[in-house]
Design an enzyme around this catalytic site. Structure first.
Site, mmCIF file in Angstrom:
data_model
loop_
_atom_site.group_PDB
_atom_site.id
_atom_site.type_symbol
_atom_site.label_atom_id
_atom_site.label_comp_id
_atom_site.label_asym_id
_atom_site.label_seq_id
_atom_site.Cartn_x
_atom_site.Cartn_y
_atom_site.Cartn_z
ATOM 1 N N THR A 40 0.835 -1.212 0.000
ATOM 2 C CA THR A 40 0.000 0.000 0.000
ATOM 3 C C THR A 40 0.863 1.252 0.000
ATOM 4 O O THR A 40 0.403 2.315 -0.407
ATOM 5 C CB THR A 40 -0.919 0.029 1.243
ATOM 6 O OG1 THR A 40 -0.124 -0.290 2.387
ATOM 7 C CG2 THR A 40 -2.055 -0.969 1.119
ATOM 8 N N ASP A 41 2.120 1.141 0.459
ATOM 9 C CA ASP A 41 2.905 2.381 0.648
ATOM 10 C C ASP A 41 3.137 3.140 -0.655
ATOM 11 O O ASP A 41 2.941 4.362 -0.723
ATOM 12 C CB ASP A 41 4.210 2.145 1.428
ATOM 13 C CG ASP A 41 5.202 1.191 0.792
ATOM 14 O OD1 ASP A 41 4.855 0.556 -0.228
ATOM 15 O OD2 ASP A 41 6.336 1.094 1.311
ATOM 16 N N GLY A 131 17.012 -11.012 3.208
ATOM 17 C CA GLY A 131 15.997 -11.662 2.378
ATOM 18 C C GLY A 131 14.903 -12.335 3.173
ATOM 19 O O GLY A 131 14.155 -13.145 2.649
ATOM 20 N N GLY A 133 12.538 -10.672 4.718
ATOM 21 C CA GLY A 133 11.399 -9.762 4.841
ATOM 22 C C GLY A 133 11.489 -8.880 6.067
ATOM 23 O O GLY A 133 10.495 -8.340 6.527
ATOM 24 N N SER A 136 16.475 -5.721 5.790
ATOM 25 C CA SER A 136 17.885 -5.495 6.107
ATOM 26 C C SER A 136 18.440 -4.354 5.253
ATOM 27 O O SER A 136 19.344 -3.630 5.680
ATOM 28 C CB SER A 136 18.704 -6.760 5.885
ATOM 29 O OG SER A 136 18.509 -7.244 4.578
ATOM 30 N N GLU A 169 17.758 3.478 -2.761
ATOM 31 C CA GLU A 169 17.303 2.136 -3.154
ATOM 32 C C GLU A 169 16.731 2.141 -4.583
ATOM 33 O O GLU A 169 16.974 1.228 -5.362
ATOM 34 C CB GLU A 169 16.257 1.638 -2.150
ATOM 35 C CG GLU A 169 15.882 0.208 -2.396
ATOM 36 C CD GLU A 169 15.716 -0.624 -1.126
ATOM 37 O OE1 GLU A 169 16.138 -0.180 -0.038
ATOM 38 O OE2 GLU A 169 15.176 -1.721 -1.236
ATOM 39 N N ASP A 181 9.563 1.228 4.815
ATOM 40 C CA ASP A 181 10.669 0.593 5.540
ATOM 41 C C ASP A 181 11.613 1.632 6.154
ATOM 42 O O ASP A 181 11.941 1.586 7.335
ATOM 43 C CB ASP A 181 11.474 -0.313 4.593
ATOM 44 C CG ASP A 181 10.606 -1.372 3.949
ATOM 45 O OD1 ASP A 181 9.468 -1.568 4.418
ATOM 46 O OD2 ASP A 181 11.057 -1.992 2.975
ATOM 47 N N TYR A 231 7.819 -7.040 -8.178
ATOM 48 C CA TYR A 231 7.492 -5.877 -7.327
ATOM 49 C C TYR A 231 7.268 -4.646 -8.209
ATOM 50 O O TYR A 231 6.248 -3.959 -8.104
ATOM 51 C CB TYR A 231 8.641 -5.636 -6.331
ATOM 52 C CG TYR A 231 8.379 -4.499 -5.368
ATOM 53 C CD1 TYR A 231 7.839 -4.741 -4.113
ATOM 54 C CD2 TYR A 231 8.651 -3.178 -5.717
ATOM 55 C CE1 TYR A 231 7.580 -3.709 -3.230
ATOM 56 C CE2 TYR A 231 8.403 -2.137 -4.847
ATOM 57 C CZ TYR A 231 7.874 -2.403 -3.598
ATOM 58 O OH TYR A 231 7.615 -1.365 -2.735
HETATM 59 C C1 GLA Z 1 9.044 -3.915 0.324
HETATM 60 C C2 GLA Z 1 9.219 -2.432 0.047
HETATM 61 C C3 GLA Z 1 8.218 -1.593 0.829
HETATM 62 C C4 GLA Z 1 6.795 -2.108 0.654
HETATM 63 C C5 GLA Z 1 6.743 -3.628 0.870
HETATM 64 C C6 GLA Z 1 5.389 -4.201 0.553
HETATM 65 O O1 GLA Z 1 9.405 -4.202 1.643
HETATM 66 O O2 GLA Z 1 10.524 -2.030 0.364
HETATM 67 O O3 GLA Z 1 8.312 -0.244 0.448
HETATM 68 O O4 GLA Z 1 6.281 -1.756 -0.582
HETATM 69 O O5 GLA Z 1 7.706 -4.309 0.090
HETATM 70 O O6 GLA Z 1 4.430 -3.700 1.419
#
Ligand code: GLA
Length: 389
Positions: A40-41, A131, A133, A136, A169, A181, A231
């Site tokens: 959603t971000d 990796g 989630g 890192s 990034e 993040d 993604y």
């Molecule tokens: C990754 C991205 C975040 C976000 C998530 C999914 O972690 O770095 O910005 O989009 O995926 O919610």
């Protein structure tokens, strides 16, 4: 990481790498786990992550030798080094995912914002699994950013730092990530989840009131290759769908728009939009349930989120679905796990579960086969900081 107990080890490492460890400071940044609000971000929606009790430590001190300002950096975790002049920073060739590109990218993004960088010696040590989630990469970016700012004798608003790290990034790692993040890594408060409105960038620290329950991570141990390309593809699909509905982002879109434009969008776009709209609603409901300690409701929302990510957003995978199923199976026996879901970008990585804290050891054992990467009981921690070591 615990700076009190790890201090000796870290200083010895620094000394081994750079000859002495006098005047060393450390920037410490946590990893993050997203409780709800996934994908959603970058759609300017709502997210609710926490900082976790695993960290990246960047030890640093000013450049010792005279000459052009140069950053030397060594990663203890990966056993390799890098060196670059701060006046003409470029990405390292040969692999967008190379850890050193997160360091170079952060330096580049700070310089782009007018920070006159100075040279220094940096040492990275991390107890964050890569990796899994737990972000890192954002943790490395924010810790590096704070270290470089300190060396330059400059301060920066935490949210501005988060944006700089996000740009690093995008440009140096090639992932068009959202702002979740880096924001939670830079701004989290202990005992709280951070509710972030990615449209207005308003932050609310939501107290976590869970008597006898905790959140825990179960890591599949797999990371599928297509993760970053898929993604970016999801992000483009959402942008395209928003434009079709005559909105800049999906944030302004409602269910009435979805109904009106359904025929104009392809089947995937319809599903992606449905996920984002329902997920934003779940974040609001989740934050309220968190504050009143309603574990049943939290569990229900976690499951709904997983279903939506798996079926509408299609970012789950067999390994993640298996962990969610195994947790539910275990809970049918002892009712200790009201709900769980994949967390982070997907295509591997981890599942976050709400769990009776006392049941964690039994679950860690029961899930050993499906959560090959291991499990971790989470303590919502504090955002990044700098201190003398
Ligand atoms: C990754 C991205 C975040 C976000 C998530 C999914 O972690 O770095 O910005 O989009 O995926 O919610």
């Amino acid at each position: 990481m615990n700076l009190k107990s790890d201090k000796k080890r870290l200083l010895a490492l620094f000394k081994k790498q750079y000859g002495s460890a006098e005047g060393v400071h450390v920037a410490l940044a946590p990893g993050r786990s997203n409780l709800i609000g996934e994908h959603t971000d970058y759609n300017n929606g709502l997210v609710l992550p926490i900082a976790v009790n695993r960290h990246t430590a960047v030890l640093f001190r000013p450049q010792q030798k005279a000459g052009a300002p140069t950053v030397r950096v060594h990663s203890e975790t990966l056993g390799s080094s890098d060196e670059f002049g701060v006046d003409a920073i470029k990405p390292l060739k040969g692999g967008e995912n190379h850890w050193a590109n997160y360091v170079r990218g952060t330096a580049w993004a700070l310089a782009k914002r007018g920070i006159k960088l100075k040279g220094g010696d940096l040492l990275i040590s991390s107890d964050l699994p890569r990796g899994a989630g737990l972000s890192s990469s954002a943790s490395l970016e924010v810790a590096t950013g704070l270290a470089l700012l300190s060396l330059a004798g400059r301060d920066m608003d935490r949210q501005a730092l988060a944006f700089a790290c996000q740009e690093a990034e995008h440009v140096y790692a090639g992932v068009r990530c959202g702002i979740m993040d880096q924001t939670v890594v830079a701004r989290a408060r202990p005992g709280h989840a951070l509710m972030l409105d990615c449209d207005s960038i308003a932050v609310r620290h939501v107290p976590i009131q869970l008597k006898g329950y905790s959140f825990a991570i179960f890591d599949t141990g797999v990371r599928h290759k297509l993760a970053s390309s898929e993604y970016n593809k999801r992000r483009s699909e959402c942008e395209h769908a928003a434009a079709l509905m005559k909105h800049k982002t999906l944030r302004g879109v409602g269910f009435e728009d979805l109904a009106k434009y359904a025929g104009k969008m392809n089947a995937n776009e319809n599903k992606r939009v449905r996920h984002v709209l329902t997920e934003n609603m779940r974040v609001v409901q989740f934050a309220a349930a968190l504050e009143r300690g309603d574990v049943e409701e939290l569990g229900r929302l976690l499951h709904l989120s997983h279903m939506s990510l798996s079926q509408d957003y299609e970012v789950s995978c067999a390994e993640l679905d298996l962990v969610v199923m195994e947790l539910a199976k275990q809970s049918s026996k002892d009712h200790a796990c009201p709900g769980s879901r994949m967390t982070g970008g997907g295509f591997g990585g981890a599942v976050v579960a709400l769990l009776k804290s006392s049941a964690f050891p039994a679950y860690a054992k029961a899930l050993k086969k499906s959560a090959k990467g291991g499990s971790l009981l989470l303590e919502p921690g504090e955002g990044a900081l700098v201190q003398k070591l």
